[in-house]
Design an enzyme around this catalytic site. Sequence first.
Site, PDB file in Angstrom:
ATOM      1  CG  ASP A 282      18.121  72.850  46.078  1.00  0.00           C
ATOM      2  OD1 ASP A 282      18.696  71.868  46.547  1.00  0.00           O
ATOM      3  OD2 ASP A 282      17.697  74.057  47.441  1.00  0.00           O
ATOM      4  CG  ASP A 283      22.342  73.125  48.200  1.00  0.00           C
ATOM      5  OD1 ASP A 283      22.518  74.567  48.435  1.00  0.00           O
ATOM      6  OD2 ASP A 283      21.394  72.603  49.303  1.00  0.00           O
TER       7      ASP A 283
ATOM      8  CE  LYS B 257      -3.336  45.956  68.148  1.00  0.00           C
ATOM      9  NZ  LYS B 257      -3.713  44.590  68.792  1.00  0.00           N
TER      10      LYS B 257
ATOM     11  N   GLY C 226      21.925  63.664  47.817  1.00  0.00           N
ATOM     12  CA  GLY C 226      20.940  62.141  48.534  1.00  0.00           C
ATOM     13  C   GLY C 226      20.715  61.513  47.373  1.00  0.00           C
TER      14      GLY C 226
ATOM     15  NE  ARG D 182      18.113  59.157  50.936  1.00  0.00           N
ATOM     16  CZ  ARG D 182      19.309  59.947  51.468  1.00  0.00           C
ATOM     17  NH1 ARG D 182      18.735  60.922  50.774  1.00  0.00           N
ATOM     18  NH2 ARG D 182      20.481  59.562  51.419  1.00  0.00           N
TER      19      ARG D 182
ATOM     20  CE  LYS E 280      19.564  65.063  43.931  1.00  0.00           C
ATOM     21  NZ  LYS E 280      20.872  64.927  45.208  1.00  0.00           N
ATOM     22  CB  THR E 281      15.696  66.404  44.828  1.00  0.00           C
ATOM     23  OG1 THR E 281      15.895  66.044  46.426  1.00  0.00           O
ATOM     24  CG2 THR E 281      14.527  67.349  44.672  1.00  0.00           C
TER      25      THR E 281
ATOM     26  CG  ASP F   4      13.538  66.255  49.446  1.00  0.00           C
ATOM     27  OD1 ASP F   4      13.740  64.876  49.741  1.00  0.00           O
ATOM     28  OD2 ASP F   4      14.416  66.827  50.603  1.00  0.00           O
TER      29      ASP F   4
ATOM     30  CD  GLU G 195      13.683  64.666  56.004  1.00  0.00           C
ATOM     31  OE1 GLU G 195      13.739  63.474  55.852  1.00  0.00           O
ATOM     32  OE2 GLU G 195      14.567  65.342  55.973  1.00  0.00           O
TER      33      GLU G 195
ATOM     34  CE1 TYR H 201      18.869  58.996  54.688  1.00  0.00           C
ATOM     35  CE2 TYR H 201      18.002  57.948  56.905  1.00  0.00           C
ATOM     36  CZ  TYR H 201      18.574  59.580  55.973  1.00  0.00           C
ATOM     37  OH  TYR H 201      19.548  60.112  56.565  1.00  0.00           O
ATOM     38  CD  GLU H 202      11.634  53.889  54.314  1.00  0.00           C
ATOM     39  OE1 GLU H 202      12.919  54.870  54.546  1.00  0.00           O
ATOM     40  OE2 GLU H 202      10.783  53.680  54.842  1.00  0.00           O
TER      41      GLU H 202
ATOM     42  NE  ARG I 252      23.295  64.413  51.649  1.00  0.00           N
ATOM     43  CZ  ARG I 252      22.434  65.560  51.367  1.00  0.00           C
ATOM     44  NH1 ARG I 252      22.365  66.372  50.107  1.00  0.00           N
ATOM     45  NH2 ARG I 252      21.309  64.135  51.924  1.00  0.00           N
TER      46      ARG I 252
HETATM   47  P1  FBP Z   1      19.194  65.629  48.624  1.00  0.00           P
HETATM   48  O1  FBP Z   1      18.734  67.534  48.300  1.00  0.00           O
HETATM   49  O2  FBP Z   1      20.379  65.781  48.131  1.00  0.00           O
HETATM   50  O3  FBP Z   1      18.334  65.439  47.133  1.00  0.00           O
HETATM   51  O4  FBP Z   1      19.002  64.912  49.636  1.00  0.00           O
HETATM   52  C1  FBP Z   1      17.126  65.254  50.480  1.00  0.00           C
HETATM   53  C2  FBP Z   1      17.688  64.013  51.289  1.00  0.00           C
HETATM   54  O5  FBP Z   1      16.564  62.661  50.964  1.00  0.00           O
HETATM   55  C3  FBP Z   1      16.279  65.037  52.623  1.00  0.00           C
HETATM   56  O6  FBP Z   1      14.845  64.363  52.265  1.00  0.00           O
HETATM   57  C4  FBP Z   1      16.841  64.376  53.126  1.00  0.00           C
HETATM   58  O7  FBP Z   1      16.621  64.995  54.579  1.00  0.00           O
HETATM   59  C5  FBP Z   1      18.476  64.551  53.479  1.00  0.00           C
HETATM   60  O8  FBP Z   1      18.267  64.364  52.237  1.00  0.00           O
HETATM   61  C6  FBP Z   1      18.724  63.565  54.059  1.00  0.00           C
HETATM   62  O9  FBP Z   1      20.389  62.919  53.940  1.00  0.00           O
HETATM   63  P2  FBP Z   1      21.785  62.120  54.494  1.00  0.00           P
HETATM   64  O10 FBP Z   1      21.593  60.993  52.842  1.00  0.00           O
HETATM   65  O11 FBP Z   1      22.583  63.387  54.142  1.00  0.00           O
HETATM   66  O12 FBP Z   1      21.060  61.423  55.453  1.00  0.00           O
END
Ligand code: FBP
Length: 556
Positions: free
Chosen positions: A178-179, A245, A84, A433, A205-206, A208, A314, A430-431, A148
């Site tokens: 991590d992966d 409200k 991501g 990232r 990087k991440t 998360d 999430e 996504y906004e 990915r």
């Molecule tokens: P990474 O672990 O590769 O950094 O991605 C994390 C993430 O942003 C998560 O928070 C989210 O669940 C996922 O990617 C969404 O993945 P995709 O881009 O495949 O929809």
Amino acid sequence: MKTLSPLQLHRLSYKPALPSLLRNIKEVIPLKHASKKNEKNDSNDSALAELIPHMYSLPHLHFERGETQMKFPALKVGVILSGGQAPGGHNVIAGLLDALKKLNPASRLIGFLNGPGGLIKNQYIELTEKNIESYRNQGGFDLIGSGRTKIETPEQFEAAGNTLQKHDLDGFVIIGGDDSNTNAVFLAEYCKKNNIGTRIIGVPKTIDGDLRNAFIELPFGFDSASKIYSEIIGNLAKDSLSAMKYYFFVKLMGRSASHLTLECALQTQINLALISEEIAENKYSLFDVVQQIADLVCERAKANKHYGVILIPEGLLEFIPECQAMIKELNIYLSGQKGATGQLRDKNGEERKELLRQHLSEASMHCFDLFPEEIQKQLLLDLDPHGYIQFSKIETERLLISLVEKELSERQNKGAYAGKFSPQPLFCGYEGRSGLPTNFDCQYCYALGHLAVLLIQHGATGYICCITDLEKPVDKWGIMGVPIGSLLHFEMRKNKKQAVIQKALVDLRGAAFGKFKRVRENWRIQDAYISPGPIQFEGPPEITQNPPITLLLLRG
Ligand code: FBP
């Protein structure tokens, strides 16, 4: 030059500062008196030794300042962005290119396209000062794209190895989570075993925030993403307070760990933030979670407050025991039978349940039945290449809204609640990232790029770059190389035991969660909201150089 907004253009001229040790990369040498102690993983030693014999017990690498050397061979280095997006990725690439050129202007950087797939298929572009100039300090991963693909089959390793050899690369840098870094150590092992001279280096990087341990204090991107989300949450809290409200149910990215939710809660002081790790530890059921939210709504209604903000991580469902069990059974079924996801999606609600009844336990089927049909379908989406449920596509915020609505109407019927409940779902995903990286991430990433080159230049392979003391001014940041093999442990993925880097969850005994626990009671009924506002690039250090609150708390 690409078309850029005035702010994007302005950011091109920002010069990220470097830690003092990296400022003159030509004078950095490995620490002479570094301990030779092996940093090998204690558990699963023999299994790991078998799996990655060259990588499982390497020493940590430390550096110090030595005499400036004048001659360095030109290096040819490859790079991919993996997984991501995370703000700052382009600055790692800028750091790589600048460091390579500082060592020897004839050095070259090759960017493989769209993640590990680009390495396997040998799709690449040469990265030069010219083509990276409009990407400095910018968000996104669009310079070379990301992907990915998991390098796992012998054919994929062979193809990746062939590409590394074809380009005669001295080094190859994997910028990922991590992966992706797990991929890095297996690729490093493959290269060693097959006499391929390319040194493989990982960069953490991440958004998360779950790639951290005793050495990696924080992956890059977390700071920017948490600030982007916190701005939005702060604005929603103001709206909530003004209109009086709406209840905003905000789901926040972070597929497994709740680091982003915890950080955003501390930055905005909203009424309730669910922390998955705490829910798992207390073994709360979905019913308990719904009760917690309904209790909050009722308590606030008594104070004549029919509005509020609730944060939902999430990955929540995977931490609620009965949902976790259902997801596990679904995973076994979906990954075990080819085409099962498609088959299930094509069926109508009743037929789908009939088919699932043959594969799920009674308890899991009961749990599945609690979910609205739309969310049931989302649970049946394909797993991602690393075997994860795609939580970003599961509308947990809507699930909770529908269950809380049901609970409140029951309480209303019993006379236990009188109020208006007007919920608004929102996904902060996504906004966060691909936004413009904060100064912190710009500098952190630029330093990571330099460190990767330093590690390659000193012959390291199978290492992850580690910048330390991130709570201090940039000048005082430390640097080290950590063997990725020492971070591996075994866990079940896609129904198989696999060696992977363990995701770091929120530490319920740690200082960051401890602080949250102490103050959250005051935020439930009082409206203690704060608005952090948008990311600031210029101005006093407390608003332009401020690292994440959770990092500051964890680093004491
Ligand atoms: P990474 O672990 O590769 O950094 O991605 C994390 C993430 O942003 C998560 O928070 C989210 O669940 C996922 O990617 C969404 O993945 P995709 O881009 O495949 O929809």
